[in-house]
Design an enzyme around this catalytic site. Structure first.
Site, mmCIF file in Angstrom:
data_model
loop_
_atom_site.group_PDB
_atom_site.id
_atom_site.type_symbol
_atom_site.label_atom_id
_atom_site.label_comp_id
_atom_site.label_asym_id
_atom_site.label_seq_id
_atom_site.Cartn_x
_atom_site.Cartn_y
_atom_site.Cartn_z
ATOM 1 N N ASN A 44 0.854 -1.185 0.000
ATOM 2 C CA ASN A 44 0.000 0.000 0.000
ATOM 3 C C ASN A 44 0.897 1.245 0.000
ATOM 4 O O ASN A 44 1.220 1.777 1.056
ATOM 5 C CB ASN A 44 -0.916 -0.013 1.227
ATOM 6 C CG ASN A 44 -1.854 1.170 1.285
ATOM 7 O OD1 ASN A 44 -1.700 2.155 0.563
ATOM 8 N ND2 ASN A 44 -2.843 1.086 2.165
ATOM 9 N N PRO A 45 1.316 1.707 -1.183
ATOM 10 C CA PRO A 45 2.235 2.845 -1.256
ATOM 11 C C PRO A 45 1.719 4.099 -0.554
ATOM 12 O O PRO A 45 2.470 4.785 0.128
ATOM 13 C CB PRO A 45 2.406 3.098 -2.754
ATOM 14 C CG PRO A 45 1.995 1.832 -3.417
ATOM 15 C CD PRO A 45 0.978 1.192 -2.508
ATOM 16 N N GLN A 51 2.204 6.909 6.656
ATOM 17 C CA GLN A 51 2.827 6.462 7.904
ATOM 18 C C GLN A 51 4.181 7.143 8.095
ATOM 19 O O GLN A 51 4.516 7.603 9.186
ATOM 20 C CB GLN A 51 3.015 4.936 7.870
ATOM 21 C CG GLN A 51 3.806 4.362 9.015
ATOM 22 C CD GLN A 51 3.034 4.326 10.315
ATOM 23 O OE1 GLN A 51 1.817 4.438 10.320
ATOM 24 N NE2 GLN A 51 3.721 4.157 11.417
ATOM 25 N N GLY A 108 8.774 -4.565 7.612
ATOM 26 C CA GLY A 108 8.050 -3.712 8.543
ATOM 27 C C GLY A 108 8.523 -2.272 8.424
ATOM 28 O O GLY A 108 9.719 -2.012 8.325
ATOM 29 N N GLY A 110 6.685 0.373 10.382
ATOM 30 C CA GLY A 110 6.291 0.945 11.666
ATOM 31 C C GLY A 110 6.765 2.354 11.944
ATOM 32 O O GLY A 110 6.233 3.323 11.436
ATOM 33 N N GLU A 111 7.799 2.486 12.766
ATOM 34 C CA GLU A 111 8.340 3.790 13.143
ATOM 35 C C GLU A 111 9.738 3.995 12.560
ATOM 36 O O GLU A 111 10.629 4.526 13.216
ATOM 37 C CB GLU A 111 8.345 3.913 14.669
ATOM 38 C CG GLU A 111 6.945 3.907 15.238
ATOM 39 C CD GLU A 111 6.911 4.020 16.748
ATOM 40 O OE1 GLU A 111 7.885 3.632 17.412
ATOM 41 O OE2 GLU A 111 5.892 4.516 17.259
#
Length: 148
Positions: A44-45, A51, A108, A110-111
Site C-alpha cells: 500500500n504505497p 505512515q 516492517g 512501523g516507526e
C-alpha cells in the site's frame, strides 16, 4: 542527513532536514524534511507514505519541542495547552519517496522515520550553528548555552 534500518531487519529510511537559525533573534525553524523509504515490496504505497510522513512530523515535534515540565512537587505540563508540541503552523514541508521493490518480501515500516528524522534535524542544526546538540528537545536556549 541521516539514515537507519528500522529494528536492524526492517525498512531502510534516509532523510534530509533543512533548518533556519537566526543567531540574532535565536529563532530556530524547521523548513523542510525529505525522506526515502525502502520497505521491500510495497503493498500500500499511499499508506506507507502517510505512515512515514506522520512519523517524520512526530519526530520533529519530539526533537524540537516536547518535554515534560515539573516543579518540586508535581508535573506542570498537564494538558495540551501547557505541553509543548508542534502546532500546524510549525509543520515543515514534508516529502516522502517510496522505493517499491516487488522482488523482495514486504518489510516492517512501523516507526522507521522517527530515529533518522531526529538525527537529521540535529545534523542540520549543527551545520547551521556549529554546535552538536545531544539533549532533546533542541531548543534555542540550549543552542545558545551549548559550548562548541
Amino acid at each position: 542527513m541521516a539514515f537507519a534500518q528500522y529494528k536492524n531487519e526492517a525498512a531502510y529510511f534516509a532523510v534530509a532536514a533543512v533548518v533556519a537559525y537566526d543567531r540574532k533573534s535565536q529563532e530556530l525553524q524547521l523548513i523542510r524534511l525529505v525522506g526515502a523509504i525502502d520497505a521491500g515490496q510495497t503493498i500500500n504505497p499511499d499508506g506507507l507514505k502517510n505512515q512515514t510522513e506522520g512519523g517524520m512530523i512526530q519526530s520533529a515535534s519530539w526533537t524540537l519541542l516536547e518535554q515534560i515540565t515539573y516543579d518540586n512537587s508535581r508535573v506542570t505540563s498537564r494538558n495540551w495547552d501547557t505541553y509543548p508540541i508542534l502546532r500546524f503552523r510549525q509543520v515543515p514541508e514534508v516529502e516522502v519517496l517510496v522505493l517499491d521493490r516487488p522482488e523482495l518480501p514486504p518489510l516492517g515500516a512501523g516507526e522507521a522515520a522517527q530515529g533518522p528524522t531526529a538525527a537529521a534535524i540535529a545534523n542540520a542544526i549543527y551545520r547551521a550553528t556549529g554546535k552538536r546538540m545531544r539533549d532533546l528537545p533542541i531548543t534555542p536556549d540550549k543552542i545558545l548555552s551549548n559550548k562548541v
